[in-house]
Motif scaffolding. Structure first.
Motif, short mmCIF file in Angstrom:
data_model
loop_
_atom_site.label_atom_id
_atom_site.label_comp_id
_atom_site.label_asym_id
_atom_site.label_seq_id
_atom_site.Cartn_x
_atom_site.Cartn_y
_atom_site.Cartn_z
N ASN A 4 -2.38 1.22 8.27
CA ASN A 4 -3.64 0.65 8.72
C ASN A 4 -3.83 -0.79 8.29
O ASN A 4 -4.64 -1.52 8.84
N GLN A 5 -3.08 -1.21 7.26
CA GLN A 5 -3.15 -2.57 6.77
C GLN A 5 -2.13 -3.48 7.45
O GLN A 5 -2.10 -4.68 7.19
N ILE A 6 -1.27 -2.92 8.26
CA ILE A 6 -0.29 -3.69 9.02
C ILE A 6 -0.77 -3.73 10.46
O ILE A 6 -0.84 -2.70 11.13
N LEU A 14 7.77 -6.62 13.99
CA LEU A 14 8.81 -5.98 13.16
C LEU A 14 9.81 -5.24 14.04
O LEU A 14 11.03 -5.35 13.86
N TYR A 15 9.29 -4.48 14.99
CA TYR A 15 10.17 -3.74 15.89
C TYR A 15 11.03 -4.69 16.72
O TYR A 15 12.25 -4.52 16.83
N GLU A 215 8.51 -0.66 7.39
CA GLU A 215 7.18 -0.86 6.81
C GLU A 215 7.20 -0.65 5.30
O GLU A 215 6.48 -1.34 4.56
N ALA A 216 7.99 0.29 4.82
CA ALA A 216 8.11 0.50 3.38
C ALA A 216 8.73 -0.72 2.72
O ALA A 216 8.29 -1.15 1.64
#
Length: 328
Positions: A4-6, A14-15, A215-216
């Motif tokens: 939710n913060q991204i 990113l993708y 994301e990690a």
């Protein structure tokens, strides 16, 4: 940092960047199998796109990057012109370094990538110097150095970690642990299962992360970058990923169990993230096709640019090798 913060825009970027890196390197694979297209050794990072994309996306433009021989993902995530990168890999005069660096010794100071080097462990001492300069000039920027699990055993890396810890330098060490050092498995060359645990001995925080979860990687990179930026000293991130191709394109990986490759292919950072973004509604099939089409076009244009570019002439043999001393 949670999903939710991204923002959806960042998730899409990113993708897209992971797809760009994968397709760019797949083009290099194809070209390296043709005569006179790709001189020299091609060392790729197929399967490791989550690390390069997630880590570099967490940095500011002022931050300095020092990388290694698997550098294409770092360079592309930083926004380096793909045409100039392709031309350099082809050893053409229009390349980012005039065709002299090839794929293994690139430098792109215009995007704050100080150097790449195929000399194992060579980047860490140079990154130490860059971080020292940042501290000395009281800058807010940090330095990030990428190295593999094999390089983690080099004395130069340990010396750099020790000095960075003593001087509290803004230096983020990123070990891309892809399970292989050349043709050696991790347990054959490393006395400890987890490289990040070495951080404690050098007075810095250390943590491992799933390198195939972009994301990690991004979230931990943001956390550690802030740690370094705030004056608290260095940090060590170990990104756990897998090298899906041989050490170089001349290496056919006969020593790798096909079932192991199959298992890691199922954890592909791109396909995993695509599924997540489809489930979240950030992407749909139409957007995915549009991204693929855009990337395919850009890669094709880069290939054409490289093919149409001339090789450097003999008059450039000594240019860029020496700095003329100032007079006066």
């Amino acid at each position: 940092m949670t999903e939710n913060q991204i923002s959806p825009d960042l998730q899409t970027r990113l993708y897209s960047n992971m797809v760009l890196t994968r397709k760019f390197e797949e083009k290099i694979v194809a070209l390296s199998q043709k005569p006179h297209q790709m001189p020299g050794m091609q060392i790729l990072a197929n399967g490791q796109e989550g690390v390069s994309t997630g880590m570099v996306s967490a940095l500011t433009p002022e931050d300095v990057i020092v990388t290694n021989h698997r550098s294409h993902g770092h360079l592309l995530a930083r926004g380096l012109d793909m045409n100039l990168l392709m031309a350099e890999i082809m050893a053409k005069a229009t390349g980012i370094n005039g065709g002299k660096a090839g794929t293994l010794h690139l430098a792109a100071p215009e995007v704050n990538i100080l150097m790449t080097s195929t000399v194992v462990g060579a980047g860490s001492p140079l990154a130490l110097g860059a971080a020292f300069a940042q501290q000395y000039k009281q800058e807010k920027a940090i330095t990030v150095v990428f190295f593999g699990d094999g390089a983690a055993a080099e004395g130069s890396v340990h010396e750099a970690m020790n000095l960075a810890g003593i001087w509290k330098l803004p230096l983020l060490f990123v070990c891309e642990n892809n399970c292989w050092a050349g043709a050696q498995r991790h347990e054959e060359h490393c006395a400890t299962q987890h490289i990040f645990e070495r951080a404690k001995g050098y007075g810095m925080p250390g943590q491992s992360v799933d390198g195939n979860d972009v994301e990690a990687v991004y979230s931990l990179a943001m956390e550690f970058a802030e740690h370094c930026r705030s004056g608290k000293g260095p940090a060590l991130m170990e990104a756990l990923t897998y090298r899906m191709r041989g050490h170089g394109e001349q290496d056919h990986q006969h020593y790798v169990d096909p079932k192991e490759l199959e298992a890691w292919a199922a954890r592909c950072p791109i396909s995993r993230y695509r599924t997540k973004l489809l489930d979240r509604g950030v992407l749909d099939e139409q957007k995915i096709q549009a991204i693929d089409q855009d990337v395919n076009t850009r890669v094709a244009l880069a290939e054409a640019f490289g093919n149409q570019s001339p090789y450097p002439g003999p008059d450039t043999l000594l240019t860029g090798l020496f700095v003329q001393p100032s007079r006066g």
